[in-house]
Design an enzyme around this catalytic site. Sequence first.
Site, PDB file in Angstrom:
ATOM      1  N   ASP A   1      -6.876  -1.453  -4.892  1.00  0.00           N
ATOM      2  CA  ASP A   1      -7.991  -1.306  -3.748  1.00  0.00           C
ATOM      3  C   ASP A   1      -8.968  -0.116  -4.555  1.00  0.00           C
ATOM      4  OD1 ASP A   1      -6.922  -2.841  -1.807  1.00  0.00           O
ATOM      5  OD2 ASP A   1      -5.947  -1.175  -1.044  1.00  0.00           O
TER       6      ASP A   1
ATOM      7  N   ASP B   1       0.876  -1.079  -0.109  1.00  0.00           N
ATOM      8  CA  ASP B   1      -0.130   0.277  -0.069  1.00  0.00           C
ATOM      9  C   ASP B   1       0.931   1.238   0.013  1.00  0.00           C
ATOM     10  OD1 ASP B   1      -2.606  -1.307   0.198  1.00  0.00           O
ATOM     11  OD2 ASP B   1      -2.030  -1.581   2.298  1.00  0.00           O
TER      12      ASP B   1
END
Length: 175
Positions: A149, A131
């Site tokens: 995402d 991330d």
Amino acid sequence: MRDKEQGGAAVPPMSKPLRWLWLAVAVVALDLATKALMSSLLSYGQPVEVLPFFNLTLLHNTGAAFSFLAGHPGWQRWLFALVGIGACIGLTIWMSRLKADERFLGGALALVIGGALGNLYDRLVHGYVVDFLSFHVAGWYYPAFNVADIGITLGAVGLIWESLFEGRKQARRRG
């Protein structure tokens, strides 16, 4: 079949519904490219301010959304990998059965599939999801996320949109 039972004309199947998988491939490619780029440019856990409310911060998430189950010893990696594989198979089967007028639904399914595959790759290869997008305001930080995402979220919004307005589409078919 459902349309005939409700008194409307049947909508034919979509010609080549799996053509939407190009969008899933694009999401995977963009996701993996941005994760590789950020992994090479950023130091782990060190935020780089882009805007007063947005940082690039390299993080590794061993859990699921919002780091759910991240503190466990590693079994969750395989659980989330199985869930991702199952979701991709199920959504691809759904996509293969789309009707000719369900183009928006095809795009939404492809976005979810692409996002799931991007994060699945990370889980299987690295044991965690990379991330790097971090938004914050007044000391509150939204959990970091990535391009996969974004694909999953946009696809889920599309699926919700489709489910909310499916009744109108069926009424137009009958009318």
